[in-house]
Design a protein around this motif. Structure first.
Motif, PDB file in Angstrom:
ATOM      1  N   UNK A 140      27.862  21.233  24.483  1.00  0.00           N
ATOM      2  CA  UNK A 140      28.908  22.244  24.383  1.00  0.00           C
ATOM      3  C   UNK A 140      30.166  22.092  24.537  1.00  0.00           C
ATOM      4  N   UNK A 141      30.491  20.846  24.413  1.00  0.00           N
ATOM      5  CA  UNK A 141      31.989  20.541  24.631  1.00  0.00           C
ATOM      6  C   UNK A 141      32.504  19.509  23.539  1.00  0.00           C
ATOM      7  N   UNK A 142      31.375  19.081  22.582  1.00  0.00           N
ATOM      8  CA  UNK A 142      31.768  18.216  21.509  1.00  0.00           C
ATOM      9  C   UNK A 142      32.736  19.219  20.474  1.00  0.00           C
ATOM     10  N   UNK A 143      33.952  18.781  20.164  1.00  0.00           N
ATOM     11  CA  UNK A 143      34.749  19.301  19.274  1.00  0.00           C
ATOM     12  C   UNK A 143      35.734  20.181  19.805  1.00  0.00           C
ATOM     13  N   UNK A 202      39.953  26.330  24.913  1.00  0.00           N
ATOM     14  CA  UNK A 202      40.064  26.606  26.308  1.00  0.00           C
ATOM     15  C   UNK A 202      40.957  25.983  27.116  1.00  0.00           C
ATOM     16  N   UNK A 203      40.841  25.878  28.200  1.00  0.00           N
ATOM     17  CA  UNK A 203      42.012  25.004  29.012  1.00  0.00           C
ATOM     18  C   UNK A 203      41.382  25.079  30.491  1.00  0.00           C
ATOM     19  N   UNK A 204      41.936  23.625  31.109  1.00  0.00           N
ATOM     20  CA  UNK A 204      41.415  23.364  32.459  1.00  0.00           C
ATOM     21  C   UNK A 204      43.084  23.494  33.137  1.00  0.00           C
ATOM     22  N   UNK A 205      43.121  24.257  34.052  1.00  0.00           N
ATOM     23  CA  UNK A 205      44.431  24.239  34.863  1.00  0.00           C
ATOM     24  C   UNK A 205      44.284  23.918  36.318  1.00  0.00           C
ATOM     25  N   UNK A 206      45.259  23.181  36.672  1.00  0.00           N
ATOM     26  CA  UNK A 206      45.435  22.807  38.148  1.00  0.00           C
ATOM     27  C   UNK A 206      46.309  23.915  38.576  1.00  0.00           C
ATOM     28  N   UNK A 207      45.885  24.501  39.870  1.00  0.00           N
ATOM     29  CA  UNK A 207      46.923  25.586  40.282  1.00  0.00           C
ATOM     30  C   UNK A 207      48.271  25.180  40.618  1.00  0.00           C
ATOM     31  N   UNK A 222      32.302  16.775  41.303  1.00  0.00           N
ATOM     32  CA  UNK A 222      31.379  16.065  40.372  1.00  0.00           C
ATOM     33  C   UNK A 222      31.664  15.957  39.069  1.00  0.00           C
ATOM     34  N   UNK A 223      31.598  14.864  38.466  1.00  0.00           N
ATOM     35  CA  UNK A 223      31.963  14.894  36.878  1.00  0.00           C
ATOM     36  C   UNK A 223      30.982  15.839  36.190  1.00  0.00           C
ATOM     37  N   UNK A 224      29.632  16.069  36.443  1.00  0.00           N
ATOM     38  CA  UNK A 224      28.804  16.759  35.910  1.00  0.00           C
ATOM     39  C   UNK A 224      28.971  18.396  36.327  1.00  0.00           C
ATOM     40  N   UNK A 225      29.468  18.727  37.249  1.00  0.00           N
ATOM     41  CA  UNK A 225      29.796  20.123  37.774  1.00  0.00           C
ATOM     42  C   UNK A 225      31.038  20.471  36.932  1.00  0.00           C
ATOM     43  N   UNK A 226      32.039  19.532  36.758  1.00  0.00           N
ATOM     44  CA  UNK A 226      33.035  19.690  36.059  1.00  0.00           C
ATOM     45  C   UNK A 226      32.509  19.935  34.309  1.00  0.00           C
ATOM     46  N   UNK A 248      31.219  23.393  33.860  1.00  0.00           N
ATOM     47  CA  UNK A 248      32.052  24.355  33.802  1.00  0.00           C
ATOM     48  C   UNK A 248      32.984  24.566  32.505  1.00  0.00           C
ATOM     49  N   UNK A 249      33.330  23.493  32.115  1.00  0.00           N
ATOM     50  CA  UNK A 249      33.903  23.298  31.045  1.00  0.00           C
ATOM     51  C   UNK A 249      33.187  23.816  29.395  1.00  0.00           C
ATOM     52  N   UNK A 250      31.972  23.258  29.800  1.00  0.00           N
ATOM     53  CA  UNK A 250      30.876  23.545  28.689  1.00  0.00           C
ATOM     54  C   UNK A 250      30.653  25.168  28.484  1.00  0.00           C
ATOM     55  N   UNK A 251      31.008  25.674  29.603  1.00  0.00           N
ATOM     56  CA  UNK A 251      30.618  27.506  29.711  1.00  0.00           C
ATOM     57  C   UNK A 251      31.801  28.005  29.105  1.00  0.00           C
ATOM     58  N   UNK A 252      32.998  27.446  29.197  1.00  0.00           N
ATOM     59  CA  UNK A 252      34.167  28.192  28.477  1.00  0.00           C
ATOM     60  C   UNK A 252      34.176  28.951  27.378  1.00  0.00           C
ATOM     61  N   UNK A 253      33.415  28.414  26.082  1.00  0.00           N
ATOM     62  CA  UNK A 253      33.507  29.191  25.119  1.00  0.00           C
ATOM     63  C   UNK A 253      32.586  30.675  25.242  1.00  0.00           C
ATOM     64  N   UNK A 254      31.937  30.657  25.899  1.00  0.00           N
ATOM     65  CA  UNK A 254      31.007  31.960  26.170  1.00  0.00           C
ATOM     66  C   UNK A 254      31.736  32.769  27.145  1.00  0.00           C
ATOM     67  N   UNK A 255      32.726  32.644  27.646  1.00  0.00           N
ATOM     68  CA  UNK A 255      33.386  33.346  28.450  1.00  0.00           C
ATOM     69  C   UNK A 255      34.001  34.477  27.956  1.00  0.00           C
TER      70      UNK A 255
END
Length: 127
Positions: free
Chosen positions: A3-6, A55-60, A107-111, A114-121
């Motif tokens: 889900x993250x590829x590309x 998508x994006x990953x944002x530190x607050x 954990x890397x797996x949890x991260x 979470x990122x892989x779920x972004x396109x479906x949000x």
């Protein structure tokens, strides 16, 4: 494929070592990392220059500023994102109640998940 590829992902993180580590994780998973950038100004400039983001990953907390103007710009463009932060969800503004939070340290797996779920949000666009 996980889900993250590309995916073209903006990474906003001000802690240099963490930014490099997250960029490596995302790159190893096949994402195209835009950034990392460490300031609100740099992130907003990148959003303007590269409108085709997935998508994006944002530190607050970015030094002496918060990332909320970047989050608002992403919402306005319909780009999904998550917060990667040590802050408690309750400290986030109400307008971001729907945004996923990846709690630091994570954990890397949890991260990755979470990122892989972004396109479906579904993104609530600003009217």
């Amino acid at each position: 494929m996980d889900g993250i590829e590309g995916l073209r992902l903006l990474l906003v993180e001000d802690e240099f070592v963490l930014a490099l580590g997250l960029a490596d994780v995302l790159g190893d998973l096949g994402a195209v990392v835009l950034g990392p950038v460490a300031t609100v100004g740099d992130a907003l400039a990148l959003i303007e220059r590269v409108p085709e983001m997935d998508g994006a990953v944002l530190d607050v907390n970015l030094g002496h500023e918060v990332v909320y103007p970047v989050a608002d710009a992403l919402v306005a463009r319909g780009i999904p994102f998550l917060f990667a932060t040590a802050n408690e969800r309750a400290r986030l503004p109400e307008r971001f109640a729907h945004v996923p939070v990846c709690q630091k340290p994570f954990e890397v797996e949890a991260f990755r998940d979470a990122v892989a779920a972004l396109p479906s949000m579904a993104i609530r666009r600003v009217a």
